[in-house]
Design a protein around this motif. Structure first.
Motif, PDB file in Angstrom:
ATOM      1  N   GLN A  52       0.823  -1.208   0.000  1.00  0.00           N
ATOM      2  CA  GLN A  52       0.000   0.000   0.000  1.00  0.00           C
ATOM      3  C   GLN A  52       0.859   1.260   0.000  1.00  0.00           C
ATOM      4  O   GLN A  52       1.917   1.302   0.613  1.00  0.00           O
ATOM      5  CB  GLN A  52      -0.910   0.018   1.222  1.00  0.00           C
ATOM      6  CG  GLN A  52      -1.864  -1.149   1.305  1.00  0.00           C
ATOM      7  CD  GLN A  52      -2.863  -1.164   0.165  1.00  0.00           C
ATOM      8  OE1 GLN A  52      -3.421  -0.129  -0.189  1.00  0.00           O
ATOM      9  NE2 GLN A  52      -3.080  -2.334  -0.418  1.00  0.00           N
ATOM     10  N   ALA A  53       0.356   2.282  -0.664  1.00  0.00           N
ATOM     11  CA  ALA A  53       1.023   3.587  -0.662  1.00  0.00           C
ATOM     12  C   ALA A  53       1.059   4.126   0.777  1.00  0.00           C
ATOM     13  O   ALA A  53       0.255   3.716   1.615  1.00  0.00           O
ATOM     14  CB  ALA A  53       0.277   4.552  -1.584  1.00  0.00           C
ATOM     15  N   PRO A  54       1.968   5.031   1.054  1.00  0.00           N
ATOM     16  CA  PRO A  54       2.160   5.487   2.437  1.00  0.00           C
ATOM     17  C   PRO A  54       0.915   5.987   3.146  1.00  0.00           C
ATOM     18  O   PRO A  54       0.745   5.749   4.331  1.00  0.00           O
ATOM     19  CB  PRO A  54       3.181   6.623   2.306  1.00  0.00           C
ATOM     20  CG  PRO A  54       3.806   6.463   0.995  1.00  0.00           C
ATOM     21  CD  PRO A  54       2.866   5.702   0.134  1.00  0.00           C
ATOM     22  N   PHE A  83       6.040   3.289  -3.158  1.00  0.00           N
ATOM     23  CA  PHE A  83       5.949   4.730  -2.899  1.00  0.00           C
ATOM     24  C   PHE A  83       6.429   5.089  -1.496  1.00  0.00           C
ATOM     25  O   PHE A  83       6.828   6.221  -1.246  1.00  0.00           O
ATOM     26  CB  PHE A  83       4.521   5.241  -3.105  1.00  0.00           C
ATOM     27  CG  PHE A  83       4.114   5.383  -4.550  1.00  0.00           C
ATOM     28  CD1 PHE A  83       4.876   6.131  -5.435  1.00  0.00           C
ATOM     29  CD2 PHE A  83       2.974   4.773  -5.012  1.00  0.00           C
ATOM     30  CE1 PHE A  83       4.506   6.268  -6.758  1.00  0.00           C
ATOM     31  CE2 PHE A  83       2.588   4.903  -6.331  1.00  0.00           C
ATOM     32  CZ  PHE A  83       3.350   5.654  -7.215  1.00  0.00           C
ATOM     33  N   GLN A  84       6.405   4.144  -0.569  1.00  0.00           N
ATOM     34  CA  GLN A  84       6.912   4.388   0.782  1.00  0.00           C
ATOM     35  C   GLN A  84       8.405   4.704   0.765  1.00  0.00           C
ATOM     36  O   GLN A  84       8.918   5.355   1.666  1.00  0.00           O
ATOM     37  CB  GLN A  84       6.682   3.170   1.671  1.00  0.00           C
ATOM     38  CG  GLN A  84       5.236   2.845   1.909  1.00  0.00           C
ATOM     39  CD  GLN A  84       5.090   1.569   2.692  1.00  0.00           C
ATOM     40  OE1 GLN A  84       5.770   1.375   3.696  1.00  0.00           O
ATOM     41  NE2 GLN A  84       4.212   0.685   2.251  1.00  0.00           N
ATOM     42  N   LEU A  85       9.091   4.239  -0.263  1.00  0.00           N
ATOM     43  CA  LEU A  85      10.538   4.388  -0.348  1.00  0.00           C
ATOM     44  C   LEU A  85      10.972   5.699  -1.001  1.00  0.00           C
ATOM     45  O   LEU A  85      12.145   6.040  -0.991  1.00  0.00           O
ATOM     46  CB  LEU A  85      11.129   3.215  -1.144  1.00  0.00           C
ATOM     47  CG  LEU A  85      10.770   1.826  -0.633  1.00  0.00           C
ATOM     48  CD1 LEU A  85      11.232   0.768  -1.619  1.00  0.00           C
ATOM     49  CD2 LEU A  85      11.367   1.596   0.738  1.00  0.00           C
ATOM     50  N   SER A  86      10.034   6.425  -1.572  1.00  0.00           N
ATOM     51  CA  SER A  86      10.363   7.646  -2.305  1.00  0.00           C
ATOM     52  C   SER A  86      10.904   8.725  -1.374  1.00  0.00           C
ATOM     53  O   SER A  86      10.337   8.993  -0.311  1.00  0.00           O
ATOM     54  CB  SER A  86       9.129   8.173  -3.033  1.00  0.00           C
ATOM     55  OG  SER A  86       9.405   9.423  -3.629  1.00  0.00           O
ATOM     56  N   ALA A  87      11.974   9.351  -1.801  1.00  0.00           N
ATOM     57  CA  ALA A  87      12.557  10.446  -1.028  1.00  0.00           C
ATOM     58  C   ALA A  87      11.793  11.753  -1.239  1.00  0.00           C
ATOM     59  O   ALA A  87      12.041  12.731  -0.553  1.00  0.00           O
ATOM     60  CB  ALA A  87      14.020  10.627  -1.422  1.00  0.00           C
ATOM     61  N   LEU A  88      10.852  11.769  -2.176  1.00  0.00           N
ATOM     62  CA  LEU A  88      10.140  12.994  -2.531  1.00  0.00           C
ATOM     63  C   LEU A  88       8.755  13.092  -1.899  1.00  0.00           C
ATOM     64  O   LEU A  88       7.917  13.858  -2.360  1.00  0.00           O
ATOM     65  CB  LEU A  88      10.010  13.086  -4.057  1.00  0.00           C
ATOM     66  CG  LEU A  88      11.333  13.053  -4.827  1.00  0.00           C
ATOM     67  CD1 LEU A  88      11.073  13.014  -6.312  1.00  0.00           C
ATOM     68  CD2 LEU A  88      12.203  14.233  -4.448  1.00  0.00           C
ATOM     69  N   GLN A  89       8.515  12.363  -0.845  1.00  0.00           N
ATOM     70  CA  GLN A  89       7.210  12.403  -0.189  1.00  0.00           C
ATOM     71  C   GLN A  89       6.981  13.765   0.469  1.00  0.00           C
ATOM     72  O   GLN A  89       7.919  14.398   0.947  1.00  0.00           O
ATOM     73  CB  GLN A  89       7.117  11.313   0.867  1.00  0.00           C
ATOM     74  CG  GLN A  89       7.189   9.924   0.284  1.00  0.00           C
ATOM     75  CD  GLN A  89       7.106   8.879   1.368  1.00  0.00           C
ATOM     76  OE1 GLN A  89       6.371   9.044   2.331  1.00  0.00           O
ATOM     77  NE2 GLN A  89       7.845   7.802   1.203  1.00  0.00           N
ATOM     78  N   ALA A 118      15.781   3.477  -8.592  1.00  0.00           N
ATOM     79  CA  ALA A 118      16.368   2.956  -7.362  1.00  0.00           C
ATOM     80  C   ALA A 118      17.270   3.982  -6.674  1.00  0.00           C
ATOM     81  O   ALA A 118      17.389   3.980  -5.449  1.00  0.00           O
ATOM     82  CB  ALA A 118      17.149   1.676  -7.654  1.00  0.00           C
ATOM     83  N   ASP A 119      17.898   4.879  -7.428  1.00  0.00           N
ATOM     84  CA  ASP A 119      18.798   5.862  -6.815  1.00  0.00           C
ATOM     85  C   ASP A 119      18.048   7.044  -6.195  1.00  0.00           C
ATOM     86  O   ASP A 119      18.640   7.865  -5.503  1.00  0.00           O
ATOM     87  CB  ASP A 119      19.830   6.352  -7.829  1.00  0.00           C
ATOM     88  CG  ASP A 119      19.200   6.968  -9.064  1.00  0.00           C
ATOM     89  OD1 ASP A 119      18.058   6.619  -9.388  1.00  0.00           O
ATOM     90  OD2 ASP A 119      19.869   7.804  -9.706  1.00  0.00           O
ATOM     91  N   ALA A 120      16.726   7.150  -6.400  1.00  0.00           N
ATOM     92  CA  ALA A 120      15.934   8.249  -5.841  1.00  0.00           C
ATOM     93  C   ALA A 120      15.129   7.804  -4.620  1.00  0.00           C
ATOM     94  O   ALA A 120      14.172   8.454  -4.239  1.00  0.00           O
ATOM     95  CB  ALA A 120      14.992   8.807  -6.902  1.00  0.00           C
ATOM     96  N   LEU A 121      15.555   6.701  -4.009  1.00  0.00           N
ATOM     97  CA  LEU A 121      14.817   6.168  -2.865  1.00  0.00           C
ATOM     98  C   LEU A 121      15.498   6.571  -1.562  1.00  0.00           C
ATOM     99  O   LEU A 121      16.702   6.780  -1.515  1.00  0.00           O
ATOM    100  CB  LEU A 121      14.704   4.645  -2.979  1.00  0.00           C
ATOM    101  CG  LEU A 121      14.027   4.155  -4.265  1.00  0.00           C
ATOM    102  CD1 LEU A 121      14.029   2.639  -4.317  1.00  0.00           C
ATOM    103  CD2 LEU A 121      12.626   4.701  -4.389  1.00  0.00           C
ATOM    104  N   SER A 122      14.720   6.647  -0.506  1.00  0.00           N
ATOM    105  CA  SER A 122      15.228   7.126   0.785  1.00  0.00           C
ATOM    106  C   SER A 122      15.848   6.027   1.628  1.00  0.00           C
ATOM    107  O   SER A 122      16.381   6.312   2.693  1.00  0.00           O
ATOM    108  CB  SER A 122      14.087   7.781   1.573  1.00  0.00           C
ATOM    109  OG  SER A 122      13.093   6.825   1.877  1.00  0.00           O
ATOM    110  N   VAL A 123      15.795   4.781   1.189  1.00  0.00           N
ATOM    111  CA  VAL A 123      16.256   3.657   1.998  1.00  0.00           C
ATOM    112  C   VAL A 123      17.447   2.989   1.339  1.00  0.00           C
ATOM    113  O   VAL A 123      17.445   2.716   0.144  1.00  0.00           O
ATOM    114  CB  VAL A 123      15.122   2.624   2.171  1.00  0.00           C
ATOM    115  CG1 VAL A 123      15.603   1.409   2.920  1.00  0.00           C
ATOM    116  CG2 VAL A 123      13.948   3.251   2.885  1.00  0.00           C
TER     117      VAL A 123
END
Length: 120
Positions: free
Chosen positions: A11-13, A46-52, A91-96
């Protein structure tokens, strides 16, 4: 001996409580030294996105919870490459990190490695 647990977060964040519950289960399992892995699949990536921007929705940012996983011993984090591509995430734009990106054909083998699987 503790059984290993894979949590599949789909699920999305902020699409409900599932994303937060998946993280809470992972943190609790890690706190009790349970071997825990997390797979982010479908909208779960989407939970991993750094742009939240959680403030726009008056929500709490999940990024801190994601970063706490390592402190609780949850180091096996996976994302589905197809889910990332379909949602325009690289993959390089993720926060984890570290994060293992898996192809669809590798997902079955990952799931088989764990004794218990929870999908949220």
């Amino acid at each position: 001996m503790a059984k290993s647990l894979l949590i599949i977060s789909r699920q999305a964040p902020w699409a409900g409580l599932s994303a937060r519950e998946a993280l809470d289960i992972a943190l609790a399992g890690g706190a009790y030294d349970l071997p825990v892995g997390m797979l982010f699949l479908d909208d779960g990536v989407f939970q991993l996105s750094a742009l939240q921007q959680p403030a726009a929705l008056q929500q709490k940012d999940l990024t801190a919870n994601l970063k706490a996983l390592e402190m609780f011993g949850v180091e096996d984090l996976y994302a589905c490459s197809t889910s990332l591509v379909e949602r325009g995430l690289s993959a390089d734009a993720l926060s984890v990190s570290p994060l293992t990106v898996l192809k669809d054909k590798e997902l079955g083998a990952l799931i088989d490695r764990y004794e218990q699987v929870i999908t949220l």
